[in-house]
Design a protein around this motif. Structure first.
Motif, short mmCIF file in Angstrom:
data_model
loop_
_atom_site.label_atom_id
_atom_site.label_comp_id
_atom_site.label_asym_id
_atom_site.label_seq_id
_atom_site.Cartn_x
_atom_site.Cartn_y
_atom_site.Cartn_z
N ALA A 298 61.36 42.98 51.42
CA ALA A 298 61.34 42.56 52.81
C ALA A 298 60.18 41.58 53.02
CB ALA A 298 61.18 43.77 53.73
N ALA A 299 60.27 40.77 54.05
CA ALA A 299 59.18 39.84 54.37
C ALA A 299 57.90 40.64 54.61
CB ALA A 299 59.54 39.02 55.60
N GLY A 300 56.81 40.23 53.95
CA GLY A 300 55.54 40.92 54.10
C GLY A 300 55.35 42.10 53.18
N GLU A 301 56.36 42.45 52.39
CA GLU A 301 56.26 43.60 51.48
C GLU A 301 55.53 43.19 50.20
OE1 GLU A 301 59.12 47.00 49.39
OE2 GLU A 301 59.99 45.39 50.60
N ALA A 302 54.67 44.08 49.72
CA ALA A 302 53.90 43.80 48.51
C ALA A 302 54.79 43.82 47.27
CB ALA A 302 52.76 44.80 48.37
N LEU A 303 54.45 42.98 46.32
CA LEU A 303 55.17 42.90 45.05
C LEU A 303 54.46 43.77 44.02
CD1 LEU A 303 57.40 41.46 43.31
CD2 LEU A 303 55.64 39.76 42.75
N HIS A 304 55.24 44.64 43.35
CA HIS A 304 54.69 45.51 42.32
C HIS A 304 55.40 45.24 40.99
CE1 HIS A 304 53.61 47.58 46.06
NE2 HIS A 304 52.56 48.01 45.40
N GLN A 305 54.80 45.71 39.93
CA GLN A 305 55.37 45.46 38.61
C GLN A 305 56.78 46.03 38.48
OE1 GLN A 305 52.75 46.62 35.43
NE2 GLN A 305 51.09 45.27 36.10
N ARG A 306 57.03 47.17 39.13
CA ARG A 306 58.36 47.77 39.05
C ARG A 306 59.42 46.93 39.74
NH1 ARG A 306 59.18 49.47 44.15
NH2 ARG A 306 57.39 50.23 45.35
N ASP A 307 59.00 45.99 40.59
CA ASP A 307 59.96 45.14 41.31
C ASP A 307 60.49 44.00 40.45
OD1 ASP A 307 59.44 46.70 43.57
OD2 ASP A 307 57.77 45.41 44.18
N LEU A 308 59.88 43.78 39.29
CA LEU A 308 60.26 42.67 38.42
C LEU A 308 61.09 43.18 37.24
CD1 LEU A 308 56.81 40.87 38.30
CD2 LEU A 308 58.77 40.28 39.75
N ARG A 309 62.17 42.46 36.96
CA ARG A 309 62.99 42.83 35.80
C ARG A 309 62.21 42.56 34.51
NH1 ARG A 309 68.98 40.41 37.44
NH2 ARG A 309 69.51 42.09 38.93
N ALA A 310 62.35 43.49 33.59
CA ALA A 310 61.67 43.32 32.30
C ALA A 310 62.24 42.11 31.57
CB ALA A 310 61.84 44.58 31.46
N ARG A 311 61.35 41.34 30.94
CA ARG A 311 61.78 40.16 30.19
C ARG A 311 62.19 40.55 28.77
NH1 ARG A 311 56.49 36.82 32.02
NH2 ARG A 311 55.65 38.92 31.70
N GLN A 312 63.16 39.83 28.23
CA GLN A 312 63.52 40.02 26.82
C GLN A 312 62.79 38.95 26.02
OE1 GLN A 312 67.61 40.68 25.79
NE2 GLN A 312 67.34 39.91 23.71
N TRP A 313 61.84 39.40 25.19
CA TRP A 313 61.01 38.46 24.45
C TRP A 313 61.70 37.92 23.21
CZ3 TRP A 313 57.52 36.57 27.30
CH2 TRP A 313 56.72 37.33 28.15
N PHE A 314 62.65 38.68 22.66
CA PHE A 314 63.37 38.22 21.48
C PHE A 314 64.61 39.07 21.28
CE2 PHE A 314 59.77 40.90 20.28
CZ PHE A 314 60.40 41.96 19.66
N ALA A 315 65.50 38.61 20.41
CA ALA A 315 66.74 39.32 20.13
C ALA A 315 66.67 39.99 18.77
CB ALA A 315 67.92 38.36 20.18
N ALA A 316 67.57 40.93 18.53
CA ALA A 316 67.65 41.56 17.21
C ALA A 316 67.98 40.49 16.18
CB ALA A 316 68.72 42.64 17.23
N GLY A 317 67.29 40.53 15.05
CA GLY A 317 67.49 39.53 14.01
C GLY A 317 66.48 38.41 14.04
N ASP A 318 65.74 38.26 15.13
CA ASP A 318 64.73 37.20 15.22
C ASP A 318 63.52 37.53 14.35
OD1 ASP A 318 66.26 35.77 16.97
OD2 ASP A 318 65.12 36.31 18.76
N THR A 319 62.89 36.48 13.86
CA THR A 319 61.63 36.65 13.16
C THR A 319 60.51 36.74 14.19
OG1 THR A 319 62.42 35.44 11.23
CG2 THR A 319 60.02 35.65 11.48
N VAL A 320 59.67 37.77 14.07
CA VAL A 320 58.63 37.99 15.06
C VAL A 320 57.28 38.13 14.36
CG1 VAL A 320 60.19 39.11 16.69
CG2 VAL A 320 58.94 40.50 15.01
N LYS A 321 56.22 37.88 15.13
CA LYS A 321 54.86 38.10 14.65
C LYS A 321 54.49 39.54 14.96
CE LYS A 321 50.06 36.64 15.32
NZ LYS A 321 49.15 35.72 16.07
N VAL A 322 53.96 40.23 13.98
CA VAL A 322 53.55 41.62 14.14
C VAL A 322 52.04 41.71 14.01
CG1 VAL A 322 53.72 43.98 13.26
CG2 VAL A 322 55.73 42.49 13.24
N VAL A 323 51.40 42.26 15.02
CA VAL A 323 49.97 42.50 14.98
C VAL A 323 49.76 44.01 14.90
CG1 VAL A 323 47.77 42.23 16.17
CG2 VAL A 323 49.50 40.43 16.33
N ALA A 324 49.25 44.46 13.75
CA ALA A 324 49.01 45.89 13.53
C ALA A 324 47.54 46.18 13.76
CB ALA A 324 49.42 46.29 12.12
#
Length: 254
Positions: free
Chosen positions: A181-207
């Motif tokens: 609603a107008a004037g309502e605060a935005l919280h993290q739960r209000d945002l859809r989670a982003r997909q950073w990569f798909a299955a099969g993609d090469t990713v950087k792993v920081v252990a």
């Protein structure tokens, strides 16, 4: 023939009646506690003003230590009116172990001097005011946020269990998971989670381990949804569980 009434000073006082009068003269903690800010509404009936001041100061000090530089306000709730507390000449407020003074919380009250020692918890509401993003207009579910949809306004960031979004960079371009609603605060739960990569993609792993961290590449075995657990396979075939944290990036705790 009725005997003449004795003078008041000579009348025998019943011990039970005397006890009742003494009880009535004591602060009625079981009736509920509240806080009165200077110049605002008077305290509720039966409130010991000194104890209310001590509770408020304890909560203020602990909250300001946790969130320095932010405006903090404390509202005291009421004890359960069904409580039957014995009279007490000294009540000590304290912060229970593990309690975080943020939003809905509680302060402990214990009797240190009285015929019966007791310990109860007083509900408190901790309001923490800081600039955060609010909607400038009504926004539907699925809307992609633009800079003009949001503005910084001081809000109570402790009122919602989900963290408030306070940086426009973290919101613009994101999709709403629910309407605002107008004037309502935005919280993290209000945002859809982003997909950073798909299955099969090469990713950087920081252990990361205790006192060290190593980085390498792996293949994602599951989609990388923001903040969720993902499985990856390293070059030597080892399967690890980590958390998707950024574009094609996974963090693993060893």
């Amino acid at each position: 023939m009725e005997s003449p009434a004795r003078p008041l000073a000579q009348r025998r006082r019943h011990p039970l009646a005397a006890a009742r009068r003494a009880w009535a003269a004591l602060p009625l903690l079981a009736a509920g506690l509240g806080v009165a800010w200077a110049g605002e509404t008077p305290p509720p009936r039966g409130v010991d003003a000194e104890l209310a001041r001590q509770v408020r100061e304890l909560a203020q000090a602990a909250s300001r230590t946790a969130v320095p530089g932010m405006r903090v306000e404390i509202e005291l709730g009421e004890l359960d009116p069904r409580l039957k507390l014995a009279p007490c000449q000294q009540v000590q407020p304290y912060l229970p172990t593990g309690v975080r003074l943020w939003g809905k919380a509680r302060i402990g009250l214990r009797c240190l001097q009285g015929p019966t020692r007791w310990n109860v918890f007083l509900p408190v509401t901790v309001q923490v005011y800081a600039p955060s993003l609010v909607a400038t207009r009504a926004l539907p579910t699925g809307a992609t946020l633009e800079a003009g949809d949001l503005q910084l306004t001081e809000t109570d960031i402790a009122a919602d269990p989900s963290p408030a979004v306070r940086d426009t960079v973290l919101a613009v371009g994101r999709t709403l998971a629910r309407p605002l609603a107008a004037g309502e605060a935005l919280h993290q739960r209000d945002l859809r989670a982003r997909q950073w990569f798909a299955a099969g993609d090469t990713v950087k792993v920081v252990a990361q381990g205790q006192g060290y961290s190593v980085a390498g590449e792996a293949q994602a075995m599951t989609p990388g949804i923001e903040g969720q657990v993902v499985r990856v396979r390293t070059e030597n075939g080892r399967v690890l569980n980590g958390v998707a944290v950024a574009e094609r990036q996974v963090e693993v705790t060893l």
